[in-house]
Motif scaffolding. Structure first.
Motif, PDB file in Angstrom:
ATOM      1  N   PHE B 120       0.735  -1.068  -0.265  1.00  0.00           N
ATOM      2  CA  PHE B 120       0.132   0.093   0.037  1.00  0.00           C
ATOM      3  C   PHE B 120       1.018   1.199  -0.012  1.00  0.00           C
ATOM      4  CE2 PHE B 120      -3.691  -2.546   0.960  1.00  0.00           C
ATOM      5  CZ  PHE B 120      -4.722  -1.793   0.340  1.00  0.00           C
ATOM      6  N   ILE B 121       1.992   1.228   0.931  1.00  0.00           N
ATOM      7  CA  ILE B 121       2.463   2.439   0.932  1.00  0.00           C
ATOM      8  C   ILE B 121       3.574   2.718  -0.261  1.00  0.00           C
ATOM      9  CG2 ILE B 121       4.556   3.477   2.379  1.00  0.00           C
ATOM     10  CD1 ILE B 121       3.491   1.891   4.749  1.00  0.00           C
ATOM     11  N   LYS B 122       3.973   1.628  -0.912  1.00  0.00           N
ATOM     12  CA  LYS B 122       4.999   1.743  -2.041  1.00  0.00           C
ATOM     13  C   LYS B 122       4.078   2.350  -3.158  1.00  0.00           C
ATOM     14  CE  LYS B 122       8.512  -1.583  -1.168  1.00  0.00           C
ATOM     15  NZ  LYS B 122       9.028  -2.862  -1.749  1.00  0.00           N
ATOM     16  N   ALA B 123       2.848   1.894  -3.147  1.00  0.00           N
ATOM     17  CA  ALA B 123       1.854   2.139  -4.252  1.00  0.00           C
ATOM     18  C   ALA B 123       1.457   3.535  -4.027  1.00  0.00           C
ATOM     19  CB  ALA B 123       0.563   1.288  -4.258  1.00  0.00           C
ATOM     20  N   PHE B 124       1.189   4.087  -3.092  1.00  0.00           N
ATOM     21  CA  PHE B 124       0.710   5.206  -2.721  1.00  0.00           C
ATOM     22  C   PHE B 124       1.958   6.378  -3.027  1.00  0.00           C
ATOM     23  CE2 PHE B 124      -2.950   4.196   0.288  1.00  0.00           C
ATOM     24  CZ  PHE B 124      -3.683   3.892  -0.607  1.00  0.00           C
ATOM     25  N   LEU B 125       3.126   5.984  -2.605  1.00  0.00           N
ATOM     26  CA  LEU B 125       4.239   6.866  -2.706  1.00  0.00           C
ATOM     27  C   LEU B 125       4.713   6.998  -3.966  1.00  0.00           C
ATOM     28  CD1 LEU B 125       6.819   5.870  -0.082  1.00  0.00           C
ATOM     29  CD2 LEU B 125       5.161   7.974  -0.159  1.00  0.00           C
ATOM     30  N   THR B 126       4.610   5.965  -4.776  1.00  0.00           N
ATOM     31  CA  THR B 126       5.117   6.034  -6.562  1.00  0.00           C
ATOM     32  C   THR B 126       3.895   6.885  -7.343  1.00  0.00           C
ATOM     33  OG1 THR B 126       4.122   3.951  -6.454  1.00  0.00           O
ATOM     34  CG2 THR B 126       6.517   4.077  -6.705  1.00  0.00           C
ATOM     35  N   VAL B 127       2.486   6.458  -6.888  1.00  0.00           N
ATOM     36  CA  VAL B 127       1.597   7.116  -7.651  1.00  0.00           C
ATOM     37  C   VAL B 127       1.575   8.619  -7.382  1.00  0.00           C
ATOM     38  CG1 VAL B 127      -0.941   7.305  -7.849  1.00  0.00           C
ATOM     39  CG2 VAL B 127      -0.057   5.087  -8.025  1.00  0.00           C
ATOM     40  N   SER B 128       1.723   8.921  -5.927  1.00  0.00           N
ATOM     41  CA  SER B 128       1.923  10.354  -5.627  1.00  0.00           C
ATOM     42  C   SER B 128       3.050  11.070  -6.347  1.00  0.00           C
ATOM     43  CB  SER B 128       2.105  10.569  -4.384  1.00  0.00           C
ATOM     44  OG  SER B 128       1.425   9.990  -3.241  1.00  0.00           O
ATOM     45  N   ALA B 129       3.988  10.213  -6.753  1.00  0.00           N
ATOM     46  CA  ALA B 129       5.220  10.870  -7.376  1.00  0.00           C
ATOM     47  C   ALA B 129       4.817  11.200  -8.876  1.00  0.00           C
ATOM     48  CB  ALA B 129       6.451   9.953  -7.440  1.00  0.00           C
ATOM     49  N   VAL B 130       4.007  10.222  -9.422  1.00  0.00           N
ATOM     50  CA  VAL B 130       3.488  10.371 -10.726  1.00  0.00           C
ATOM     51  C   VAL B 130       2.526  11.358 -11.051  1.00  0.00           C
ATOM     52  CG1 VAL B 130       2.346   9.299 -12.601  1.00  0.00           C
ATOM     53  CG2 VAL B 130       4.101   8.085 -11.644  1.00  0.00           C
ATOM     54  N   LEU B 131       1.486  11.577  -9.930  1.00  0.00           N
ATOM     55  CA  LEU B 131       0.546  12.506  -9.974  1.00  0.00           C
ATOM     56  C   LEU B 131       1.187  14.133  -9.855  1.00  0.00           C
ATOM     57  CD1 LEU B 131      -2.200  10.966  -7.805  1.00  0.00           C
ATOM     58  CD2 LEU B 131      -2.303  11.495 -10.215  1.00  0.00           C
ATOM     59  N   LEU B 132       2.381  14.191  -9.081  1.00  0.00           N
ATOM     60  CA  LEU B 132       3.010  15.212  -8.762  1.00  0.00           C
ATOM     61  C   LEU B 132       3.887  15.649 -10.342  1.00  0.00           C
ATOM     62  CD1 LEU B 132       4.049  17.436  -6.840  1.00  0.00           C
ATOM     63  CD2 LEU B 132       6.150  15.932  -6.398  1.00  0.00           C
TER      64      LEU B 132
END
Lengths: 234, 265
Positions: B120-132
């Motif tokens: 969960f944490i890895k997915a949220f962090l990587t998706v957040s970076a892509v969204l950024l």
């Protein structure tokens, strides 16, 4: 100059009826001509056939000495700028600049030349302020002018406009008319907006069931009421 | 379906955010792409049970959003969309790995729970970076950069067309839905027996639209090759910013900051 000679088009070879039958006309340089007729008369079909999107069964199209065939499609499409009825069909890039630059880039212009062509086209229509705007944020009138700018940036000699005033309110329609009147290109305009056609065009072609049934000047035609009567009789 | 307008408004938000003028917005797309890839690689490479070591990695999206003045709500909404997909991957770990690692009070914490949280944490962090990345870079610049990196042209064009026409398709679906509601005699949503014709009609309209778009493209000289504009050159400042951020990400990956801080106290 644009010339169509004995143009015949069928949507499918097996169709009994022709979408266009033996259509011939010549459009002089800088001449603004309205293409009128009832729904289904073949107006939009004629525009698509002129740029080779719909293949002709017989007949020929020539613009500025270039005859339409498979090898000259690109050249001819640069000379004949087709503006679609619905700007959403034409504007597919995210920003105005990107979309207007699409044509010039495809025709091999360098970046500096492309930017110049885009700025020139936007300025000629008075919409330079839209340059960096998102397409989906534009109003209907702004989209229409942007679609026109996308074609003007390719420096065509003739503009083919399919129902340019559809979706526009009277003010936007009037603004578009002023813009078009200021352009030097020859124009073939399909429209149901009779006041618009009367104000802008000096020549009128009438299509009915795929056939060119009348070709006359504004003087020969008379008033807007005469034009309405002529259309209703088709 | 009733929230199509809201969906459309929501859809346009990221593109609007990308028009910002902060330092992060001004950074060259290549630099941002490199930072995002380095970040994603670093996050993914953490061992599956290293939860505490992952925590400092949240600094990049958090600082990035603060520096680029990106509001939280639109990003969180998009992040929430990933939950079902991540859940499908992560929850199976709970069943597969039941070995107890330690007890939190009386609660046994299994390896499966740790790896599930890690997913969960890895997915949220990587998706957040892509969204950024998307929220700070206009799509046209991003695709131009991808083309420069030799990503297939067809893929880049698909990306642009999909992005542009989702809003058009949503408008079309919304109009059809409004027309349906006006004649459906009340009730919410579309009745199951009408769903087939509704979706079929939407598909046909989309097909027609695609055909017209292609014709319009051909009329402006499109010959199957998508030609993007040129981007400004990568400046020394952009390269330095990318290098230092990638360095910081690497440092966070190699040094367990949480452990160091834990030892201090």
């Amino acid at each position: 100059m644009l010339t169509a000679e004995h143009l015949t088009v069928k949507y499918a070879p097996s169709d009994a009826r022709c979408a266009l039958e033996d259509v011939s006309f010549t459009l002089g340089d800088h001449e603004r001509t309205a293409l009128l007729g009832p729904n289904g008369a073949g107006k939009s079909t004629l525009l698509l056939a002129l740029v080779g999107i719909l293949p002709a069964l017989s007949g020929s199209v020539r613009a500025d000495g270039v005859t339409l065939d498979k090898t000259t499609l690109a050249q001819l499409r640069q000379r004949l700028g087709l503006v679609f009825q619905n700007p959403d069909d034409q504007l597919f890039m995210p920003t105005v600049f990107q979309d207007v630059a699409f044509g010039p880039r495809n025709y091999g212009m360098g970046e500096a030349e492309t930017a110049q062509a885009v700025d020139g086209a936007l300025a000629s229509l008075g919409i330079s302020h839209l340059r960096d705007r998102m397409i989906h944020k534009l109003s209907g009138g702004e989209k229409r002018l942007t679609a026109l700018a996308g074609v003007l940036a390719m420096h065509p000699s003739v503009l083919l406009l399919d129902e340019p005033t559809s979706f526009l309110d009277p003010a936007a329609s009037r603004r578009l008319q002023t813009c078009l009147a200021s352009l030097e290109q020859g124009m073939l305009i399909t429209t149901h907006d009779l006041p618009f056609a009367m104000d802008l065009c000096e020549r009128f072609l009438f299509l009915s069931r795929g056939r060119l049934v009348r070709d006359c000047t504004r003087r020969e035609l008379g008033s807007e009421e005469d034009l309405r009567r002529e259309l209703e009789s088709l | 379906m009733a929230n199509l307008s809201a969906t459309m408004k929501n859809f346009c938000t990221l593109e609007q955010l990308a028009e910002g003028r902060t330092a992060l917005h001004r950074l060259h797309p290549l630099a941002k792409l490199a930072i995002t890839l380095a970040y994603a690689a670093a996050v993914i490479s953490f061992p599956i049970h290293s939860l505490s070591a992952l925590a400092p990695m949240a600094a990049y999206p958090l600082l990035g959003m603060a520096l680029s003045e990106t509001p939280w709500q639109p990003l969180l909404r998009r992040l929430a969309l990933t939950v079902p997909f991540v859940a499908m991957t992560g929850l199976s770990n709970l069943l597969l790995d039941r070995q107890v690692w330690f007890y939190l009070g009386a609660l046994p914490v299994t390896g499966g729970l740790l790896s599930c949280l890690s997913v969960f944490i890895k997915a949220f962090l990587t998706v957040s970076a892509v969204l950024l990345l998307i929220a700070t870079t206009p799509l046209a610049d991003l695709t131009s950069q991808l083309l420069r990196l030799r990503v297939p042209r067809v893929l880049c064009l698909q990306l642009m067309l999909t992005y542009r026409y989702i809003s058009v398709l949503l408008t079309e679906a919304e109009q059809m839905y409004t027309a349906y509601q006006l004649r459906s005699g009340g009730g919410r949503g579309i009745r199951m027996r009408d769903m087939g014709p509704f979706l079929g009609q939407l598909l046909l309209r989309s097909y027609d639209r695609a055909d017209r778009v292609y014709c319009a493209m051909k009329c402006r000289g499109y010959d199957g090759t998508y030609r993007a504009g040129t981007l400004p050159r990568l400046t020394v400042r952009d390269a330095a910013a990318a290098a230092s951020l990638c360095g910081a990400i690497l440092l966070l990956r190699l040094v367990n900051l949480s452990l160091l801080l834990g030892r201090l106290f």
